[in-house]
Design a protein around this motif. Structure first.
Motif, PDB file in Angstrom:
ATOM      1  N   ASN A  85     -21.033  -3.001  46.092  1.00 46.78           N
ATOM      2  CA  ASN A  85     -21.881  -4.112  45.642  1.00 46.78           C
ATOM      3  C   ASN A  85     -23.350  -3.856  45.963  1.00 46.78           C
ATOM      4  O   ASN A  85     -24.225  -4.227  45.184  1.00 46.78           O
ATOM      5  CB  ASN A  85     -21.440  -5.436  46.252  1.00 46.78           C
ATOM      6  N   VAL A  86     -23.633  -3.229  47.109  1.00 47.02           N
ATOM      7  CA  VAL A  86     -25.021  -2.946  47.474  1.00 47.02           C
ATOM      8  C   VAL A  86     -25.650  -2.015  46.441  1.00 47.02           C
ATOM      9  O   VAL A  86     -26.745  -2.275  45.934  1.00 47.02           O
ATOM     10  CB  VAL A  86     -25.107  -2.336  48.895  1.00 47.02           C
ATOM     11  N   ILE A  87     -24.967  -0.948  46.104  1.00 50.29           N
ATOM     12  CA  ILE A  87     -25.514   0.000  45.128  1.00 50.29           C
ATOM     13  C   ILE A  87     -25.609  -0.640  43.750  1.00 50.29           C
ATOM     14  O   ILE A  87     -26.616  -0.489  43.046  1.00 50.29           O
ATOM     15  CB  ILE A  87     -24.685   1.304  45.098  1.00 50.29           C
ATOM     16  N   TRP A  88     -24.581  -1.373  43.344  1.00 44.74           N
ATOM     17  CA  TRP A  88     -24.585  -2.033  42.038  1.00 44.74           C
ATOM     18  C   TRP A  88     -25.754  -3.011  41.928  1.00 44.74           C
ATOM     19  O   TRP A  88     -26.501  -3.004  40.955  1.00 44.74           O
ATOM     20  CB  TRP A  88     -23.244  -2.725  41.825  1.00 44.74           C
ATOM     21  N   LYS A  89     -25.922  -3.871  42.937  1.00 44.28           N
ATOM     22  CA  LYS A  89     -27.008  -4.851  42.901  1.00 44.28           C
ATOM     23  C   LYS A  89     -28.368  -4.158  42.986  1.00 44.28           C
ATOM     24  O   LYS A  89     -29.328  -4.579  42.328  1.00 44.28           O
ATOM     25  CB  LYS A  89     -26.855  -5.864  44.032  1.00 44.28           C
ATOM     26  N   THR A  90     -28.455  -3.097  43.766  1.00 42.35           N
ATOM     27  CA  THR A  90     -29.703  -2.343  43.854  1.00 42.35           C
ATOM     28  C   THR A  90     -30.096  -1.805  42.486  1.00 42.35           C
ATOM     29  O   THR A  90     -31.257  -1.895  42.085  1.00 42.35           O
ATOM     30  CB  THR A  90     -29.574  -1.191  44.870  1.00 42.35           C
ATOM     31  N   LEU A  91     -29.125  -1.271  41.751  1.00 38.07           N
ATOM     32  CA  LEU A  91     -29.421  -0.750  40.413  1.00 38.07           C
ATOM     33  C   LEU A  91     -29.877  -1.856  39.462  1.00 38.07           C
ATOM     34  O   LEU A  91     -30.826  -1.661  38.685  1.00 38.07           O
ATOM     35  CB  LEU A  91     -28.199  -0.030  39.845  1.00 38.07           C
ATOM     36  N   ILE A  92     -29.238  -3.012  39.528  1.00 36.40           N
ATOM     37  CA  ILE A  92     -29.636  -4.124  38.658  1.00 36.40           C
ATOM     38  C   ILE A  92     -31.037  -4.606  39.018  1.00 36.40           C
ATOM     39  O   ILE A  92     -31.903  -4.750  38.151  1.00 36.40           O
ATOM     40  CB  ILE A  92     -28.613  -5.276  38.736  1.00 36.40           C
ATOM     41  N   TYR A  93     -31.283  -4.854  40.304  1.00 40.34           N
ATOM     42  CA  TYR A  93     -32.595  -5.343  40.727  1.00 40.34           C
ATOM     43  C   TYR A  93     -33.682  -4.293  40.475  1.00 40.34           C
ATOM     44  O   TYR A  93     -34.801  -4.630  40.115  1.00 40.34           O
ATOM     45  CB  TYR A  93     -32.587  -5.743  42.198  1.00 40.34           C
ATOM     46  N   GLN A  94     -33.350  -3.013  40.674  1.00 39.11           N
ATOM     47  CA  GLN A  94     -34.324  -1.948  40.431  1.00 39.11           C
ATOM     48  C   GLN A  94     -34.694  -1.878  38.954  1.00 39.11           C
ATOM     49  O   GLN A  94     -35.852  -1.676  38.605  1.00 39.11           O
ATOM     50  CB  GLN A  94     -33.781  -0.597  40.906  1.00 39.11           C
ATOM     51  N   THR A  95     -33.709  -2.063  38.091  1.00 32.86           N
ATOM     52  CA  THR A  95     -33.984  -2.073  36.651  1.00 32.86           C
ATOM     53  C   THR A  95     -34.956  -3.195  36.316  1.00 32.86           C
ATOM     54  O   THR A  95     -35.919  -2.991  35.555  1.00 32.86           O
ATOM     55  CB  THR A  95     -32.672  -2.232  35.856  1.00 32.86           C
ATOM     56  N   ILE A  96     -34.744  -4.359  36.897  1.00 34.35           N
ATOM     57  CA  ILE A  96     -35.651  -5.487  36.687  1.00 34.35           C
ATOM     58  C   ILE A  96     -37.041  -5.138  37.226  1.00 34.35           C
ATOM     59  O   ILE A  96     -38.054  -5.411  36.579  1.00 34.35           O
ATOM     60  CB  ILE A  96     -35.104  -6.770  37.338  1.00 34.35           C
ATOM     61  N   ALA A  97     -37.100  -4.512  38.402  1.00 32.12           N
ATOM     62  CA  ALA A  97     -38.390  -4.164  39.013  1.00 32.12           C
ATOM     63  C   ALA A  97     -39.146  -3.145  38.159  1.00 32.12           C
ATOM     64  O   ALA A  97     -40.362  -3.274  37.973  1.00 32.12           O
ATOM     65  CB  ALA A  97     -38.177  -3.618  40.419  1.00 32.12           C
ATOM     66  N   VAL A  98     -38.450  -2.129  37.641  1.00 32.16           N
ATOM     67  CA  VAL A  98     -39.107  -1.126  36.788  1.00 32.16           C
ATOM     68  C   VAL A  98     -39.655  -1.809  35.537  1.00 32.16           C
ATOM     69  O   VAL A  98     -40.798  -1.566  35.132  1.00 32.16           O
ATOM     70  CB  VAL A  98     -38.130   0.014  36.400  1.00 32.16           C
ATOM     71  N   LEU A  99     -38.854  -2.662  34.941  1.00 31.87           N
ATOM     72  CA  LEU A  99     -39.286  -3.374  33.738  1.00 31.87           C
ATOM     73  C   LEU A  99     -40.511  -4.237  34.025  1.00 31.87           C
ATOM     74  O   LEU A  99     -41.498  -4.211  33.275  1.00 31.87           O
ATOM     75  CB  LEU A  99     -38.135  -4.221  33.196  1.00 31.87           C
ATOM     76  N   LEU A 100     -40.476  -5.002  35.114  1.00 32.11           N
ATOM     77  CA  LEU A 100     -41.618  -5.849  35.464  1.00 32.11           C
ATOM     78  C   LEU A 100     -42.864  -5.021  35.768  1.00 32.11           C
ATOM     79  O   LEU A 100     -43.972  -5.378  35.363  1.00 32.11           O
ATOM     80  CB  LEU A 100     -41.284  -6.737  36.659  1.00 32.11           C
ATOM     81  N   HIS A 101     -42.691  -3.905  36.474  1.00 33.15           N
ATOM     82  CA  HIS A 101     -43.814  -3.030  36.811  1.00 33.15           C
ATOM     83  C   HIS A 101     -44.438  -2.476  35.536  1.00 33.15           C
ATOM     84  O   HIS A 101     -45.662  -2.498  35.358  1.00 33.15           O
ATOM     85  CB  HIS A 101     -43.339  -1.904  37.718  1.00 33.15           C
ATOM     86  N   TYR A 102     -43.613  -2.020  34.605  1.00 35.68           N
ATOM     87  CA  TYR A 102     -44.137  -1.486  33.346  1.00 35.68           C
ATOM     88  C   TYR A 102     -44.804  -2.590  32.527  1.00 35.68           C
ATOM     89  O   TYR A 102     -45.884  -2.385  31.969  1.00 35.68           O
ATOM     90  CB  TYR A 102     -43.032  -0.813  32.536  1.00 35.68           C
ATOM     91  N   LEU A 103     -44.172  -3.756  32.465  1.00 31.33           N
ATOM     92  CA  LEU A 103     -44.758  -4.860  31.691  1.00 31.33           C
ATOM     93  C   LEU A 103     -46.088  -5.324  32.280  1.00 31.33           C
ATOM     94  O   LEU A 103     -47.001  -5.702  31.534  1.00 31.33           O
ATOM     95  CB  LEU A 103     -43.776  -6.026  31.597  1.00 31.33           C
TER      96      LEU A 103
END
Length: 174
Positions: A85-103
């Protein structure tokens, strides 16, 4: 005070209290990232506008974590060891963070270029990719730490986690 207003105030209070831990974590983490970015790019301090935009980003990312937590896929591995769950949630939150950073960068670029498409073209041509990915790696580590602590608190319970990290309450230690 009417019942509806009281109920609304209770819901807002609950939402704020739920948002507070993730928002505070990302507030500190994103200010650390902004400081590192400023040091990498210019070696200067953070301008007030950067601090304000980082604060807004922390609020957005904190809320994004709460929204992601409502997704049915977020607790994909409830019967597996915590690392799943830690790795899964990290990947989901990281995807959101990359998207927000790029936006965030895209919004700045689009404003200067006079349009979204022109801003995206300019951004892709001018972005310093090693710096972008360095920030993403730092965020990945910070988000992994956040997810690890959050999962531990979820499994141990808030009171037990507080006791493990801060010691027993003063009334029980005597």
């Amino acid at each position: 005070m009417s019942r509806r207003l009281r109920d609304l105030m209770q819901r807002l209070k609950h939402e704020f209290v739920t948002l507070l831990p993730s928002m505070l974590f990302f507030f500190v983490a994103l200010h650390l990232v902004a400081l590192m970015r400023a040091l990498m790019l210019e070696g200067t301090g953070i301008a007030l506008t950067t601090s304000a935009s980082v604060t807004v980003a922390a609020l957005i990312l904190g809320k994004a974590v709460l929204i992601a937590d409502w997704l049915p896929i977020i607790n994909r591995y409830p019967d597996k060891p915590l690392i799943y769950n830690v790795i899964w949630k990290t990947l989901i939150y990281q995807t959101i963070a990359v998207l927000l950073h790029y936006l965030e960068r895209l919004a700045e670029s689009a404003w200067q270029a006079g349009g979204l498409v022109a801003g995206n073209d300019t951004l892709l041509a001018e972005i310093v990719w090693p710096h972008f990915w360095a920030i993403q790696l730092l965020l990945l580590v910070l988000i992994f730490m956040y997810c690890t602590m959050r999962e531990l608190v979820r499994v141990l319970g808030r009171d037990r986690a507080r006791e493990i990290f801060l010691g027993p309450p003063a009334s029980r230690s005597t």
